[in-house]
Design a protein around this motif. Structure first.
Motif, PDB file in Angstrom:
ATOM      1  N   PRO A   1      -2.699  -1.533 -11.214  1.00 11.71           N
ATOM      2  CA  PRO A   1      -3.131  -1.393  -9.822  1.00 11.71           C
ATOM      3  C   PRO A   1      -2.782  -0.029  -9.227  1.00 11.71           C
ATOM      4  O   PRO A   1      -2.120   0.064  -8.183  1.00 11.71           O
ATOM      5  N   THR A   2      -3.206   1.010  -9.884  1.00 10.82           N
ATOM      6  CA  THR A   2      -3.002   2.369  -9.383  1.00 10.82           C
ATOM      7  C   THR A   2      -4.070   3.249 -10.026  1.00 10.82           C
ATOM      8  O   THR A   2      -4.585   2.909 -11.095  1.00 10.82           O
TER       9      THR A   2
ATOM     10  N   ALA B   1       0.850  -1.183   0.000  1.00 11.40           N
ATOM     11  CA  ALA B   1       0.000   0.000   0.000  1.00 11.40           C
ATOM     12  C   ALA B   1       0.885   1.233   0.000  1.00 11.40           C
ATOM     13  O   ALA B   1       1.656   1.450   0.925  1.00 11.40           O
ATOM     14  N   PRO B   2       0.823   2.027  -1.055  1.00 13.31           N
ATOM     15  CA  PRO B   2       1.674   3.211  -1.080  1.00 13.31           C
ATOM     16  C   PRO B   2       1.215   4.214  -0.046  1.00 13.31           C
ATOM     17  O   PRO B   2       0.052   4.247   0.345  1.00 13.31           O
ATOM     18  N   HIS B   3       2.162   5.023   0.401  1.00  8.80           N
ATOM     19  CA  HIS B   3       1.820   6.049   1.368  1.00  8.80           C
ATOM     20  C   HIS B   3       0.864   7.051   0.740  1.00  8.80           C
ATOM     21  O   HIS B   3       1.112   7.561  -0.330  1.00  8.80           O
TER      22      HIS B   3
ATOM     23  N   ALA C   1       2.789   2.266 -11.441  1.00  4.35           N
ATOM     24  CA  ALA C   1       2.142   1.287 -10.569  1.00  4.35           C
ATOM     25  C   ALA C   1       3.138   0.734  -9.549  1.00  4.35           C
ATOM     26  O   ALA C   1       2.813   0.575  -8.368  1.00  4.35           O
ATOM     27  N   ARG C   2       4.354   0.450 -10.015  1.00  2.00           N
ATOM     28  CA  ARG C   2       5.375  -0.071  -9.086  1.00  2.00           C
ATOM     29  C   ARG C   2       5.707   0.938  -7.997  1.00  2.00           C
ATOM     30  O   ARG C   2       5.967   0.575  -6.863  1.00  2.00           O
ATOM     31  N   LEU C   3       5.714   2.213  -8.376  1.00  2.00           N
ATOM     32  CA  LEU C   3       6.072   3.264  -7.416  1.00  2.00           C
ATOM     33  C   LEU C   3       4.868   3.734  -6.599  1.00  2.00           C
ATOM     34  O   LEU C   3       5.013   4.598  -5.736  1.00  2.00           O
ATOM     35  N   GLY C   4       3.670   3.222  -6.891  1.00  2.00           N
ATOM     36  CA  GLY C   4       2.472   3.649  -6.176  1.00  2.00           C
ATOM     37  C   GLY C   4       2.021   5.052  -6.544  1.00  2.00           C
ATOM     38  O   GLY C   4       1.413   5.754  -5.738  1.00  2.00           O
ATOM     39  N   LEU C   5       2.318   5.469  -7.782  1.00  2.00           N
ATOM     40  CA  LEU C   5       1.915   6.804  -8.234  1.00  2.00           C
ATOM     41  C   LEU C   5       0.659   6.716  -9.096  1.00  2.00           C
ATOM     42  O   LEU C   5       0.548   5.831  -9.936  1.00  2.00           O
ATOM     43  N   PRO C   6      -0.264   7.660  -8.919  1.00  2.00           N
ATOM     44  CA  PRO C   6      -1.400   7.701  -9.836  1.00  2.00           C
ATOM     45  C   PRO C   6      -0.939   8.136 -11.231  1.00  2.00           C
ATOM     46  O   PRO C   6       0.080   8.826 -11.369  1.00  2.00           O
TER      47      PRO C   6
ATOM     48  N   MET D   1       2.308  10.399 -12.282  1.00  2.00           N
ATOM     49  CA  MET D   1       2.920  10.156 -13.580  1.00  2.00           C
ATOM     50  C   MET D   1       1.979  10.759 -14.613  1.00  2.00           C
ATOM     51  O   MET D   1       0.792  10.446 -14.627  1.00  2.00           O
ATOM     52  N   VAL D   2       2.513  11.630 -15.453  1.00  2.00           N
ATOM     53  CA  VAL D   2       1.684  12.259 -16.494  1.00  2.00           C
ATOM     54  C   VAL D   2       2.154  11.768 -17.855  1.00  2.00           C
ATOM     55  O   VAL D   2       3.361  11.756 -18.135  1.00  2.00           O
ATOM     56  N   ILE D   3       1.212  11.336 -18.663  1.00  2.00           N
ATOM     57  CA  ILE D   3       1.533  10.844 -20.011  1.00  2.00           C
ATOM     58  C   ILE D   3       0.527  11.473 -20.966  1.00  2.00           C
ATOM     59  O   ILE D   3      -0.680  11.459 -20.700  1.00  2.00           O
ATOM     60  N   GLY D   4       0.996  12.040 -22.067  1.00  2.00           N
ATOM     61  CA  GLY D   4       0.038  12.640 -23.000  1.00  2.00           C
ATOM     62  C   GLY D   4       0.565  12.712 -24.413  1.00  2.00           C
ATOM     63  O   GLY D   4       1.770  12.580 -24.667  1.00  2.00           O
TER      64      GLY D   4
END
Ligand SMILES: [Zn+2]
Length: 577
Positions: free
Chosen positions: A441-442, A281-283, A400-405, A363-366
């Protein structure tokens, strides 16, 4: 002409490959492969099933669904008339036949598409039937075999047909998680939305000899590039050379090869149990109530003026409209761009990296377009290559690995339809992104900021929440492309734009979009600063509640979101306007 001529014609047919006159019964005995030149004639679904499954084992699945004309589509003919004609000429209910059966004694669930039925196009009913077949495979813990033949999405069902790519893909993802084998057999032709989803995101991809598969069709590619296509472009052997299929199989060897694969993968035997995801569970920071309240986007004052769909299309394409890099500067802080797909390329049409949104890491992707011609050319007009989609995929998984949206900003006329894109697996690259997003999973939040063009847009938009700027568009095909095919004249693009229901209010009504972000009274390009403020507020309001949802629950809810675009709901939405 003698009285016996028609009968003679039924007994003989001329090979499309070598022009030999062939005795029909001999051709059928040879599995509809020309004994002189090896040309593989296209097969209808019933004949294909007869060739592949064990005699007497076929158990057809129910194929009757509520009638769906979800957007009341009319081109030169009303859509229901086209459906009726296809049923009469094929004797089928839809463009796919689904069943359970055994192949060499191995139980399978199988779905076979039929190109004779509206070009094997993927509509809501086809998506629903294939999804149910995959769900049946999951219930019975048996492998899924898909035989594809399709021109792509069914444009008469608008963006809801595009959604079927996600619906079926997530059913395949569930089989992947459960350790159940999925196999697709590409037959001629397999293009567009089918190629960019379940035809290529299965565990194994077989191509029948002579099959052609690609994201964009040869005619479109020639038009766009003005180049002659290389010999054998998009054929099974081309696909094999470019690493896109596991093998090319002659029709007479296909059944035997499937039997061998099913046996080798211990199909049907109890497989390893599905391992529940154990993401640490990411912080997550607790939200203050007023944090959320402050993040509410401003309401549009009163009823927004109704804008013609074609005007909206032009607005969405306006060169002054803020781009992803503009929003990274105005909405986010501390953007650190990450480059490369780790496979040999870095696509300039996709930008992505780490940034902060109101102090929270995301994480921003566009897609990146540009404001000047030089910028647009350098960014390939925001049309991502396979390397771009693979870069996006790498960043999503890293998040997802880093727990970032993940926040995605969608603004593309469509995925790159060039020769090189096909050589590098454009269809499979899009397919893999769609599949990966269904199980990521994020939290994933997508915003259609300008043009949401077809599969290239969906490759970044399978999200927990999908927002759309007021003057953006989201569509299964460009209005010009739709007009050229169905009217058939590109000058009918304004009519096509209206028929496709691609505007934000229409898509909000269809449930494809969760929230429309109002633009300043003129438009985004007239007041980019105000647009950025509104987008930032909408992002926070939608993202913050997702941060407290456990990852497994997020994935479950995301699946429910896309599962609801099946035929049943589409039928209920028939009177959308
Ligand atoms: Zn021949």
């Amino acid at each position: 002409m003698t009285a016996t001529a028609p009968r003679e014609e039924q007994l003989w047919s001329r090979c499309a490959g070598c022009a030999s006159l062939l005795y029909r019964k001999r051709l059928r005995r040879n599995l509809d492969v020309c004994p002189e030149c090896g040309e593989h004639t296209r097969l209808g679904a019933p004949e294909r099933l007869r060739q592949l499954v064990d005699p007497g084992s076929l158990r057809p699945l129910a194929d009757r669904l509520p009638e769906a004309d979800p957007i009341d589509f009319v081109d030169v003919l009303p859509y229901p008339h086209r459906l009726t004609a296809a049923r009469a000429s094929t004797g089928l209910v839809e463009a796919v036949v689904c069943a359970t059966a055994t192949i060499g004694g191995h139980p399978v669930a199988v779905a076979v598409m039929d190109f004779r039925f509206l070009g094997g196009s993927l509509g809501c009913a086809v998506g629903e039937l294939i999804t149910r077949t995959a769900e049946r495979a999951l219930d019975e813990r048996i492998p899924l075999v898909l035989v594809t033949a399709s021109g792509g999405a069914r444009m008469q069902e608008g963006v809801l047909s595009l959604m079927q790519m996600a619906t079926v893909s997530q059913a395949i993802a569930a089989l992947r998680e459960a350790g159940l084998l999925t196999v697709s057999v590409l037959t001629d032709p397999t293009y567009g939305g089918v190629a960019a989803s379940f035809a290529t995101n299965t565990d194994l991809v077989l191509a029948e000899s002579g099959a052609r598969m690609g994201f964009a069709g040869p005619r479109v590619i020639r038009q766009v590039t003005g180049r002659a296509l290389p010999e054998g472009f998009q054929t099974a052997d081309f696909l094999l050379r470019h690493g896109q299929v596991d093998m090319v199989v002659q029709r007479r060897a296909l059944r035997g090869r499937l039997v061998a694969l099913l046996a080798a993968t211990h199909a049907g035997a109890p497989t390893r149990p599905s391992v529940p995801r154990q993401e640490p569970a990411p912080h997550r920071e607790r939200l203050a109530a007023d944090d959320v309240a402050a993040a509410r986007p401003p309401e549009a004052d009163g009823t927004p003026p109704v804008r013609d769909a074609w005007d909206t299309v032009r607005m969405a394409r306006h060169p002054g409209r803020p781009t992803t890099l503009d929003y990274l500067d105005s909405v986010f802080d501390g953007f650190v761009e990450l480059h490369g797909d780790r496979l040999g390329a870095d696509c300039p049409a996709i930008v992505g990296g780490l940034a902060r949104l109101a102090g929270r890491h995301v994480m921003v992707i566009g897609h990146q377009k540009g404001h000047t011609t030089a910028e647009l050319v350098a960014r390939n007009f925001g049309m991502a290559s396979p390397a771009g989609h693979r870069k996006a995929l790498r960043l999503m998984r890293l998040a997802a690995r880093l727990g970032l949206p993940v926040v995605t900003l969608v603004d593309t006329p469509g995925a790159d339809p060039g020769v090189s894109a096909e050589e590098h697996g454009q269809a499979a690259a899009i397919a893999e992104n769609i599949l990966a997003l269904t199980v990521l999973p994020t939290p994933v939040l997508a915003v259609i900021t300008g043009e949401g063009g077809s599969g290239g847009a969906l490759a970044l938009a399978v999200a927990d929440r999908v927002l759309m700027l007021e003057n953006a568009v989201y569509s299964v095909i460009s209005p010009e492309g739709c007009a050229a095919i169905l009217w058939p004249d590109r000058s009918a693009a304004p009519q096509a734009a209206r028929a496709l229901r691609l505007s934000a209010p229409d898509l909000r009504r269809l449930g494809v979009v969760d929230e429309v972000v109002p633009e300043p009274s003129a438009a985004a390009h007239d007041d980019p600063a105000e647009t950025a403020l509104r987008l930032r507020a909408a992002l926070l309001a939608n993202l913050l509640p997702l941060l407290d949802v456990p990852p497994a629950m997020l994935v479950r809810l995301r699946r429910q979101r896309f599962r609801r675009f099946g035929a049943t709901r589409a039928g209920q939405r028939a009177g959308v306007r």
